[in-house]
Design a protein around this motif. Structure first.
Motif, PDB file in Angstrom:
ATOM      1  N   ALA A 199       1.811   0.046   6.623  1.00 40.39           N
ATOM      2  CA  ALA A 199       0.984   1.432   7.652  1.00 40.39           C
ATOM      3  C   ALA A 199       1.442   1.240   8.964  1.00 40.39           C
ATOM      4  O   ALA A 199       2.358   2.376   9.671  1.00 40.39           O
ATOM      5  CB  ALA A 199      -0.043   1.107   7.655  1.00 40.39           C
ATOM      6  N   TYR A 228      -8.527  -4.965   3.834  1.00 38.43           N
ATOM      7  CA  TYR A 228      -7.789  -5.590   2.725  1.00 38.43           C
ATOM      8  C   TYR A 228      -7.810  -6.287   2.925  1.00 38.43           C
ATOM      9  O   TYR A 228      -8.391  -7.568   1.506  1.00 38.43           O
ATOM     10  CB  TYR A 228      -6.378  -4.981   2.204  1.00 38.43           C
ATOM     11  CG  TYR A 228      -5.261  -4.442   2.897  1.00 38.43           C
ATOM     12  CD1 TYR A 228      -6.141  -3.004   2.385  1.00 38.43           C
ATOM     13  CD2 TYR A 228      -3.911  -4.150   3.216  1.00 38.43           C
ATOM     14  CE1 TYR A 228      -5.777  -1.824   2.678  1.00 38.43           C
ATOM     15  CE2 TYR A 228      -3.658  -2.659   3.000  1.00 38.43           C
ATOM     16  CZ  TYR A 228      -4.103  -1.251   2.664  1.00 38.43           C
ATOM     17  OH  TYR A 228      -4.143  -0.443   2.710  1.00 38.43           O
ATOM     18  N   ARG A 286      -6.152  -1.038   8.263  1.00 39.95           N
ATOM     19  CA  ARG A 286      -5.811  -1.418   6.711  1.00 39.95           C
ATOM     20  C   ARG A 286      -6.647  -2.645   6.738  1.00 39.95           C
ATOM     21  O   ARG A 286      -6.595  -3.300   5.392  1.00 39.95           O
ATOM     22  CB  ARG A 286      -5.407  -0.631   6.642  1.00 39.95           C
ATOM     23  CG  ARG A 286      -4.748   0.489   5.766  1.00 39.95           C
ATOM     24  CD  ARG A 286      -3.058   0.984   6.198  1.00 39.95           C
ATOM     25  NE  ARG A 286      -3.290   2.721   5.721  1.00 39.95           N
ATOM     26  CZ  ARG A 286      -3.401   2.940   4.472  1.00 39.95           C
ATOM     27  NH1 ARG A 286      -3.043   2.284   3.326  1.00 39.95           N
ATOM     28  NH2 ARG A 286      -3.273   3.839   3.716  1.00 39.95           N
ATOM     29  N   THR A 312       0.730  -4.399   4.282  1.00 39.67           N
ATOM     30  CA  THR A 312       0.508  -3.113   4.491  1.00 39.67           C
ATOM     31  C   THR A 312       2.045  -2.321   5.460  1.00 39.67           C
ATOM     32  O   THR A 312       2.623  -3.255   6.275  1.00 39.67           O
ATOM     33  CB  THR A 312      -0.055  -3.011   5.660  1.00 39.67           C
ATOM     34  OG1 THR A 312      -0.847  -1.313   5.418  1.00 39.67           O
ATOM     35  CG2 THR A 312      -0.414  -3.197   6.676  1.00 39.67           C
ATOM     36  N   SER A 325      -6.679   3.601   2.189  1.00 40.66           N
ATOM     37  CA  SER A 325      -6.904   2.721   2.510  1.00 40.66           C
ATOM     38  C   SER A 325      -8.080   2.339   0.810  1.00 40.66           C
ATOM     39  O   SER A 325      -7.770   0.677   0.814  1.00 40.66           O
ATOM     40  CB  SER A 325      -8.063   2.547   3.515  1.00 40.66           C
ATOM     41  OG  SER A 325      -8.644   0.595   3.869  1.00 40.66           O
ATOM     42  N   ASP A 329       1.201  -0.829   0.146  1.00 43.12           N
ATOM     43  CA  ASP A 329       0.192  -0.018   0.009  1.00 43.12           C
ATOM     44  C   ASP A 329       1.394   1.542  -0.119  1.00 43.12           C
ATOM     45  O   ASP A 329       0.350   2.146   0.375  1.00 43.12           O
ATOM     46  CB  ASP A 329      -0.925   0.090   1.336  1.00 43.12           C
ATOM     47  CG  ASP A 329      -0.560   0.206   2.785  1.00 43.12           C
ATOM     48  OD1 ASP A 329       0.731  -0.252   2.694  1.00 43.12           O
ATOM     49  OD2 ASP A 329      -1.369  -0.562   3.630  1.00 43.12           O
TER      50      ASP A 329
END
Ligand SMILES: C[C@](O)(C(=O)O)[C@H](CC(=O)O)C(=O)O
Ligand SMILES: [Mg+2]
Length: 302
Positions: free
Chosen positions: A163, A179, A175, A161, A136, A118
């Motif tokens: 994140a 996903y 997130r 991710t 997202s 991402d």
């Protein structure tokens, strides 16, 4: 599953994940490394994006390699081994249509699955500062495009991710859940920093398998298989371990040759000719050749 069913590469990767907890997935920088991984008993291998950039191009892992570059390395490795290979597809190299092409081309190249991350297209290594994420929603669109494009229905679409380092552990979990809801088969939880964080992550993801990236000299401690198992992690990734060791050995050999004018002192670092040929199954090729020449000689006789 009955034994006579021939599994697609994606099916093999899924079966491997069921057969080992967590499944150890080891990076293989090229076809010969893949042969070594087979010998060591691994059930799944990995093509690292950093590895393609570093080893095949001498470039840093900053989004400088293309889908074709990666497919070329996948094909070479797949030709050499039957093990399912998980491939690092970075950000998927574009929008929805391009991501669809990525999935089709990787499948055609023989990949068993890939992970999409991402980060923005100008991506960075997951363990370096300065990462930036797409929303997202945009990442969910990437996942949907990938899932829709599958030709091998068992092909593993893994969402990574990044994140944790950018938005924190709670956002990373949030997130990852989005996903998975968008269709990701598995989650790559990048750069978590403690075993407890993995525990929380896997608990929040339920049945969706979670991968831990145990890349060296990064943000994640080198957790043991027992720890990871207990924390519910299903895949343990070692993307560049062998590559790092090879590089260290190669640098030492080059330096020693220059400094000492002979390689004698570094011979113990080297694989011997016999070991090399053993991995390559060299003798069986030679036997085939000998048999062929022997036949030709018989034909030539009056
Ligand atoms: C897993 C990874 O994406 C890779 O390309 O191998 C890298 C590994 C590394 O740079 O150590 C990453 O974690 O970003
Ligand atoms: Mg990568």
């Amino acid at each position: 599953m009955p034994e006579h069913v021939i599994l697609s590469p994606g099916g093999c990767l899924r079966a491997a994940i069921e057969s080992e907890r967590p499944l150890q997935v080891v990076g293989t920088i090229n076809a010969f490394s893949a042969l070594l991984a087979v010998r060591a008993g691994f059930r799944a291998i990995y093509l690292s994006g950093a590895g393609v950039a570093n080893a095949s191009f001498g470039l840093p892992d900053l989004g400088l390699t293309t889908l074709s570059d990666v497919c070329e390395d996948v094909r070479r490795i797949v030709r050499a081994t039957d093990l399912p290979i998980l491939v690092d597809a970075d950000t998927g190299w574009g929008g929805a249509f391009m991501i669809a092409r990525t999935i089709r081309d990787l499948t055609q190249a023989g990949a068993a699955g890939c992970h999409l991350e991402d980060q923005v297209q100008a991506k960075r290594c997951g363990h370096r500062p300065g990462k930036e994420l797409v929303s997202s929603e945009e990442m969910c669109d990437r996942i949907k495009a990938a899932v829709d494009a599958r030709t091998d229905e068992q092909f593993v679409v893994m969402a990574r991710t990044d994140a944790h380092a950018v938005e924190g552990p709670a956002a990373a979990i949030y997130r990852a859940q989005a996903y998975a809801a968008a269709g990701a088969d598995m989650i790559f939880a990048e750069a978590l920093t403690t075993l407890d964080e993995y525990r929380e992550f896997t608990a929040a993801l339920g049945d969706v398998p979670v991968l831990a990236n145990l890349t060296e000299f990064g943000k994640t401690p080198l957790l043991s298989l027992e720890d990871l198992r207990e924390a519910g992690v299903r895949l343990a990734l070692y993307p560049l371990s062998a590559f790092r060791a090879m590089n260290q050995a190669a640098a030492q050999v080059y330096q020693t040759l220059r400094a000492e004018g002979t390689q004698r002192s570094v011979l113990p670092l080297m694989q011997t000719r016999a070991e090399l040929y053993d991995v390559l199954n060299y003798e069986s090729y030679e036997a085939t050749l000998d048999a062929l020449f022997a036949r030709q000689k018989t034909h030539e006789q009056p």
